[in-house]
Design a protein around this motif. Structure first.
Motif, PDB file in Angstrom:
ATOM      1  N   HIS A 137      13.563 -16.264  -9.219  1.00  0.00           N
ATOM      2  CA  HIS A 137      12.562 -17.200  -8.685  1.00  0.00           C
ATOM      3  C   HIS A 137      11.468 -16.480  -7.898  1.00  0.00           C
ATOM      4  N   ALA A 138      11.858 -15.660  -6.915  1.00  0.00           N
ATOM      5  CA  ALA A 138      10.853 -15.001  -6.061  1.00  0.00           C
ATOM      6  C   ALA A 138      10.097 -13.976  -6.904  1.00  0.00           C
ATOM      7  N   GLN A 139       8.806 -14.171  -7.042  1.00  0.00           N
ATOM      8  CA  GLN A 139       8.010 -13.327  -7.932  1.00  0.00           C
ATOM      9  C   GLN A 139       6.944 -12.549  -7.165  1.00  0.00           C
ATOM     10  N   ASP A 140       7.042 -12.557  -5.843  1.00  0.00           N
ATOM     11  CA  ASP A 140       6.077 -11.815  -5.030  1.00  0.00           C
ATOM     12  C   ASP A 140       6.408 -10.325  -5.067  1.00  0.00           C
ATOM     13  N   LEU A 141       5.477  -9.526  -4.534  1.00  0.00           N
ATOM     14  CA  LEU A 141       5.620  -8.068  -4.614  1.00  0.00           C
ATOM     15  C   LEU A 141       6.839  -7.552  -3.828  1.00  0.00           C
TER      16      LEU A 141
END
Ligand SMILES: [Zn+2]
Length: 486
Positions: free
Chosen positions: A89-93
Motif C-alpha cells: 500500500h505505502a508507495q512513498d519514497l
C-alpha cells in the motif's frame, strides 16, 4: 617501399585493434555480478556463476569470467531475482527505501488498488526506486458512484451509509464502467476490499468479477469477513469468492489468508487446494506477523467485530504510541472521520508458522508504514523460516518471493514473464544478499527500521543499493501496466 610497407603494417595493426576492440565491447557488460551463488527457482539453477547485465537485461550467465565496466564481487552472497511484492500500500519514497533494503524490486498495490490509476501512475513516473503498478479499485469506484469519493491518497472509505448500502442495478453498471475506465488507464486487474464495503451484495461482487473476466484479468480480494461466527465466517467468505471465480472465469488471488482466516487458515488453504484441483485459477499469499493493521474507522470494525475476530478492545493497539484501546477510546476513534491505523493482535505464532511454509502461499507484505511488515517481511521469512526454524529451503522461500508472484503478474501482462527469473533474457531486477546475516530489524515499536543483509539491489540493471548503502537520486523504477493502456 619500406615506408609503404610500414604504412601497410600500421593500417593492419589499426584494423586488428579496431576488430579486437569491437569484439571486446561485444563481450563487455554494463555490470558483472561475479562469483555469487546464483539461484533461479524456475530452472532450479543453484550454482556459483558470473552474471553479465546489459541494457537492463540479464545478458549472460556463465561459469567463465565475464568482462564488465563494473564488476561486483558476490562471493559468499546469494544472487536472486528481486522480490516481487503483490501487496504494497505505502508507495512513498520512504517506504520504497525500506522495501529495497528488504530485497524488493517490484511493489504493486493489488489488494485494494489506487483510487485513480492514471493519477497514481503519473505521480510516480521518473521518481520511483522500484517498479510499481495497481489494480482498479472497486472500493474507490463504489465510493465515487455513491457520491463520496475517497480523499487524495486514501484507499479505504470510512464506514458509513455509502459502505453499508446496497447498490442499485444502475449504480452497479456505473461502478463496472469506472472499473473498465481504470483498466483502460493501465490497471492490472480488479482489486476488491469486500470487507470495507459490506453493502456490496453477492451479485455486485459477481458483477465486478465479470468485468475482470471480460478483460481476461484477475481479481485480487480482501474477502468479506473474518473469523468463525456463522453466517459470515472466513470459510463462507472463501466460498463466496471461489464461487464468483467459478461463475465468471476470472482468475482469483485471495490476499493475506493469515489475517482473514486466522485459526482456520489451514482450512481456508484446503478450500483453495480443492478449487485448484477442480481446475480453477485460485492463488493466495501471507505475511509473517501475528498482528494485522487497518483503518479503525472502516467497516472492519462494524458491530460484531469482537465476536468475529475472537478478540477484545485491549487487543487493538495504536502503532505510534503502543496504547491498548478501551471501549471508550475505540468508540471515539471508530466514529471519527480522521483515518487512524490500528494494529489488531488476532493471530497466533503457531498459525503463522504453519501458513508461511505451505507451498501454495506466496509471500506478500500488505506494506504500510506503522507496521513492521512494510520493512521486514522478506528478510524475516529468510531469517526465521529458512535459517532458524528450517521449515523452508532457501529455494522454496525464493520461489514464494519471485517466481510465484511473477507468474501471478503474467495473468495481467506479458511483462511478468521477464520478472522473477534469474535467466538470460530476463529483466535485470536482482537482489544480492548474505544468507547468513539477512534479517528484519523492524518491530512494532520501530516499524521503519530497514532490514540488514541486502548488499546490492539492481533495478533494470541500475545499482540502487551498493555495498549495503543506498545511492542517492537513482530512480530506475518503471510502471507495470495492464493490457488496457494504449
Ligand atoms: Zn487487507
Amino acid at each position: 617501399m619500406i615506408a609503404s610497407f610500414g604504412a601497410l603494417m600500421r593500417t593492419f595493426l589499426i584494423c586488428s585493434f579496431l576488430l579486437v576492440g569491437t569484439f571486446l565491447s561485444a563481450q563487455q557488460f554494463d555490470v558483472v555480478l561475479e562469483g555469487g551463488r546464483v539461484m533461479d527457482p524456475e530452472t532450479g539453477l543453484d550454482a556459483v556463476r558470473n552474471v553479465g547485465l546489459r541494457d537492463g537485461k540479464i545478458a549472460k550467465i556463465s561459469a567463465s569470467t565475464l568482462e564488465g565496466r563494473r564488476v561486483i564481487r558476490a562471493t559468499g552472497l546469494v544472487v536472486s531475482p528481486g522480490f516481487i511484492d503483490l501487496h504494497q500500500h505505502a508507495q512513498d519514497l520512504a517506504s520504497q527505501r525500506v522495501k529495497a533494503f528488504d530485497g524488493v524490486t517490484t511493489a504493486l498495490e493489488m489488494e485494494i488498488g489506487a483510487s485513480d490509476t492514471a493519477q497514481f501512475l503519473k505521480s510516480k513516473e521518473g521518481h520511483s526506486l522500484i517498479h510499481y503498478g495497481t489494480t482498479a479499485s472497486h472500493v474507490a469506484a463504489r465510493a465515487l458512484v455513491f457520491g463520496e469519493p475517497l480523499q487524495d491518497g486514501t484507499i479505504l472509505p470510512k464506514s458509513g451509509k455509502a459502505t453499508e448500502a446496497a447498490a442499485t442495478p444502475e449504480q452497479i453498471e456505473r461502478i463496472q464502467q469506472r472499473l473498465r475506465d481504470e483498466i483502460d488507464a493501465g490497471a492490472l486487474g480488479v482489486g476488491m476490499g469486500i470487507q470495507y464495503v459490506p453493502g456490496a451484495t453477492r451479485l455486485e461482487v459477481i458483477d465486478m468479477f465479470r468485468v475482470a473476466a471480460e478483460r481476461k484479468l484477475p481479481v485480487y480480494t480482501h474477502m468479506r469477513s473474518a473469523g468463525r461466527v456463522e453466517p459470515g465466517s472466513a470459510i463462507e467468505s472463501v466460498e463466496e469468492v471461489i464461487g464468483a471465480a467459478a461463475i465468471t472465469g476470472a482468475p482469483l488471488h485471495i490476499v493475506h489468508i493469515n489475517s482473514t482466516c486466522l485459526r482456520d487458515s489451514l482450512e481456508c488453504i484446503s478450500l483453495i487446494e480443492g478449487a485448484r484441483a477442480r481446475g480453477l485459477d485460485v492463488t493466495t499469499e501471507a505475511y509473517p506477523y501475528i498482528a494485522g493493521m487497518t483503518a479503525i474507522n472502516s467497516a472492519v470494525f462494524n458491530p460484531g467485530w469482537r465476536e468475529k475476530l475472537g478478540i477484545d478492545y485491549g487487543d487493538l493497539v495504536l502503532p505510534d504510541t503502543g496504547e491498548h484501546l478501551t471501549k471508550e477510546r475505540f468508540e471515539e476513534l471508530h466514529s471519527s472521520s480522521k483515518q487512524q491505523w490500528v494494529l489488531i493482535f488476532a493471530n497466533t505464532q503457531q498459525i503463522v508458522d504453519a501458513i508461511i511454509p505451505n507451498p501454495l502461499v506466496m509471500i506478500a507484505s500488505d506494506g504500510l508504514e506503522s507496521h513492521p511488515r512494510n520493512a521486514g517481511t522478506y528478510s524475516r521469512v529468510l531469517a526465521q523460516y529458512v535459517r532458524d526454524k528450517k521449515t523452508l529451503t532457501l529455494m522454496e522461500a525464493l520461489r514464494k518471493m519471485t517466481l510465484m508472484p511473477a507468474q501471478m503478474l503474467e495473468r495481467s501482462t506479458p511483462v511478468g514473464r521477464q520478472k522473477g527469473r534469474l535467466q538470460e533474457g530476463a529483466d535485470a531486477d536482482i537482489v544480492v544478499f548474505d544468507p547468513l546475516t539477512i534479517s528484519d530489524r523492524s518491530t512494532f515499536a520501530k516499524p521503519m527500521e530497514p532490514s540488514v543483509g541486502v548488499k546490492y539491489l539492481l533495478v533494470r540493471g541500475s545499482v540502487v543499493i551498493d555495498d549495503g548503502k543506498m545511492l542517492p537520486e537513482v530512480f530506475p523504477g518503471r510502471a507495470i501496466v495492464g493490457p488496457g493502456k494504449k
